[in-house]
Design an enzyme around this catalytic site. Structure first.
Site, PDB file in Angstrom:
ATOM      1  N   ARG A  18      41.658  42.493  50.382  1.00  0.00           N
ATOM      2  CA  ARG A  18      41.192  41.438  51.288  1.00  0.00           C
ATOM      3  C   ARG A  18      42.028  41.378  52.559  1.00  0.00           C
ATOM      4  O   ARG A  18      41.488  41.239  53.653  1.00  0.00           O
ATOM      5  CB  ARG A  18      41.187  40.076  50.589  1.00  0.00           C
ATOM      6  CG  ARG A  18      40.108  39.956  49.521  1.00  0.00           C
ATOM      7  CD  ARG A  18      40.192  38.653  48.760  1.00  0.00           C
ATOM      8  NE  ARG A  18      41.477  38.557  48.081  1.00  0.00           N
ATOM      9  CZ  ARG A  18      42.232  37.460  48.040  1.00  0.00           C
ATOM     10  NH1 ARG A  18      41.830  36.343  48.616  1.00  0.00           N
ATOM     11  NH2 ARG A  18      43.384  37.463  47.405  1.00  0.00           N
ATOM     12  N   ASN A  36      37.716  37.058  46.629  1.00  0.00           N
ATOM     13  CA  ASN A  36      37.649  37.557  45.259  1.00  0.00           C
ATOM     14  C   ASN A  36      36.545  36.817  44.516  1.00  0.00           C
ATOM     15  O   ASN A  36      36.336  35.619  44.728  1.00  0.00           O
ATOM     16  CB  ASN A  36      38.971  37.332  44.527  1.00  0.00           C
ATOM     17  CG  ASN A  36      40.044  38.305  44.949  1.00  0.00           C
ATOM     18  OD1 ASN A  36      39.770  39.339  45.556  1.00  0.00           O
ATOM     19  ND2 ASN A  36      41.279  37.988  44.623  1.00  0.00           N
TER      20      ASN A  36
END
Length: 88
Positions: A18, A36
Site C-alpha cells: 500500500r 487491505n
C-alpha cells in the site's frame, strides 16, 4: 478523468504494497486509496488520466519489492471524492 477499482491477490499485505502504491500513485498524479481487505487482498481505487491509470496498473503487477501479485481484477468505479491518495 477516469476511475478504476483494482483488487490484488497474492502476497500483498504486510509487504509495504500500500505504501509503495501510494508513492507511485502520487508520482502519477492520481487520487484515491489503497486498503487491505479482510480476505488478504488489497483494494486500490484510483482516478486520473487514462494513461496514468494504465501506468499504475502495469506497475502494480510488480508492486513493492517483497510483494508477489497473483491476480488483478480491474473494474470501472465512481471517481473518489478525496483530492489525495491515501492508505487505510
Amino acid at each position: 478523468m477516469q476511475a478504476a477499482r483494482f483488487i490484488f491477490t497474492g502476497v500483498v499485505q504486510g509487504v509495504f504494497f500500500r505504501a509503495s502504491t501510494r508513492e507511485r500513485a502520487l508520482a502519477l498524479q492520481l487520487r484515491g486509496h489503497a486498503r487491505n481487505q479482510a480476505d488478504g487482498s488489497v483494494e486500490v481505487v484510483a482516478a486520473g488520466s487514462a494513461a496514468a491509470l494504465e501506468a499504475l496498473e502495469h506497475w502494480l503487477w510488480q508492486g513493492s519489492p517483497a510483494s508477489k501479485v497473483a491476480s488483478v481484477t480491474r473494474t470501472p468505479c465512481a471517481i473518489p471524492t478525496t483530492e489525495a491518495f491515501v492508505t487505510g
